[in-house]
Design an enzyme around this catalytic site. Structure first.
Site, PDB file in Angstrom:
ATOM      1  N   ASP A  31       0.856  -1.188   0.000  1.00 53.20           N
ATOM      2  CA  ASP A  31       0.000   0.000   0.000  1.00 53.20           C
ATOM      3  C   ASP A  31       0.893   1.239   0.000  1.00 53.20           C
ATOM      4  OD1 ASP A  31      -3.199   0.540   1.096  1.00 53.20           O
ATOM      5  OD2 ASP A  31      -1.769   2.200   1.089  1.00 53.20           O
ATOM      6  N   ILE A  32       0.518   2.230  -0.751  1.00 53.07           N
ATOM      7  CA  ILE A  32       1.315   3.458  -0.877  1.00 53.07           C
ATOM      8  C   ILE A  32       1.308   4.258   0.431  1.00 53.07           C
ATOM      9  CG2 ILE A  32      -0.440   5.126  -1.693  1.00 53.07           C
ATOM     10  CD1 ILE A  32       1.583   5.790  -3.962  1.00 53.07           C
ATOM     11  N   ASN A  88     -12.827  -3.328   2.570  1.00 54.62           N
ATOM     12  CA  ASN A  88     -13.765  -2.222   2.740  1.00 54.62           C
ATOM     13  C   ASN A  88     -14.771  -2.209   1.587  1.00 54.62           C
ATOM     14  OD1 ASN A  88     -12.442  -1.182   5.069  1.00 54.62           O
ATOM     15  ND2 ASN A  88     -10.883  -0.242   3.766  1.00 54.62           N
ATOM     16  N   GLU A  96     -12.016   3.420  -0.946  1.00 58.86           N
ATOM     17  CA  GLU A  96     -11.542   4.547  -1.760  1.00 58.86           C
ATOM     18  C   GLU A  96     -11.273   4.134  -3.199  1.00 58.86           C
ATOM     19  OE1 GLU A  96      -8.039   5.863   0.247  1.00 58.86           O
ATOM     20  OE2 GLU A  96      -9.138   6.646   1.958  1.00 58.86           O
ATOM     21  N   VAL A  97     -10.847   2.900  -3.383  1.00 62.72           N
ATOM     22  CA  VAL A  97     -10.516   2.416  -4.725  1.00 62.72           C
ATOM     23  C   VAL A  97     -11.515   1.311  -5.083  1.00 62.72           C
ATOM     24  CG1 VAL A  97      -8.767   1.340  -6.184  1.00 62.72           C
ATOM     25  CG2 VAL A  97      -8.075   3.003  -4.432  1.00 62.72           C
ATOM     26  N   HIS A 101     -10.311  -5.342  -3.132  1.00 62.95           N
ATOM     27  CA  HIS A 101      -8.968  -5.680  -2.653  1.00 62.95           C
ATOM     28  C   HIS A 101      -9.022  -6.023  -1.185  1.00 62.95           C
ATOM     29  CE1 HIS A 101      -9.654  -1.345  -2.314  1.00 62.95           C
ATOM     30  NE2 HIS A 101      -8.955  -1.418  -1.193  1.00 62.95           N
ATOM     31  N   MET A 102      -8.057  -6.829  -0.769  1.00 59.43           N
ATOM     32  CA  MET A 102      -7.924  -7.234   0.619  1.00 59.43           C
ATOM     33  C   MET A 102      -6.671  -6.566   1.178  1.00 59.43           C
ATOM     34  SD  MET A 102      -7.306 -11.158   1.788  1.00 59.43           S
ATOM     35  CE  MET A 102      -8.983 -11.749   1.705  1.00 59.43           C
ATOM     36  N   HIS A 103      -6.820  -5.851   2.303  1.00 57.08           N
ATOM     37  CA  HIS A 103      -5.655  -5.299   2.996  1.00 57.08           C
ATOM     38  C   HIS A 103      -5.085  -6.396   3.909  1.00 57.08           C
ATOM     39  CE1 HIS A 103      -6.573  -0.862   2.397  1.00 57.08           C
ATOM     40  NE2 HIS A 103      -7.743  -1.394   2.107  1.00 57.08           N
TER      41      HIS A 103
END
Ligand code: 5GP
Length: 116
Positions: A31-32, A88, A96-97, A101-103
């Protein structure tokens, strides 16, 4: 067709990202804006905007996200200490995106699941 996000460009390597794993179904990259010592996003290569758009034909693909998450956690030495997987969804979920996706977060105690 859903609108592409920056994640599609990362998957196709059109823009840079610190990719830690990629196969024909998923891509995982740092993640950025890291919120923990390990903060990696595990993303299906197929564009699915949110969990609300998941269909039964995605079952194996989404199961593969967990297999890759467990593999990365093991490689990074956080499998035993523990980590958190977050997906999320939409506004209240803080998404947000809009490319599912999975964090994968870990490397320190992450505290309670939700701020009170
Ligand atoms: P969400 O809130 O949608 O679950 O999480 C999106 C995540 O993507 C955020 O944690 C954000 O820091 C990360 N992100 C957004 N743009 C980029 C980017 O261009 N590159 C990388 N590596 N991560 C990004």
């Amino acid at each position: 067709m859903p609108e592409e996000t920056i994640f599609s460009k990362i998957i196709r390597k059109e823009i840079p990202a610190k990719i830690v794993y990629q196969d024909d179904r998923v891509t995982a990259f740092h993640d950025i804006a890291q919120r923990a010592p390990t903060h990696i996003l595990i993303v299906p290569n197929k564009l699915i905007p949110t969990v609300n758009d998941v269909t039964p034909e995605d079952e194996a693909l989404l199961g593969h996200l967990f297999v890759v998450a467990a593999q990365i956690a093991k490689e990074r030495g956080i499998a035993e200490s523990g980590y958190r997987l977050i997906v999320n969804v939409n506004r209240d979920g803080g998404q947000e995106v809009f490319h599912l996706h999975m964090h994968l977060l870990g490397g320190r105690p992450l505290g309670p699941m939700l701020a009170r």
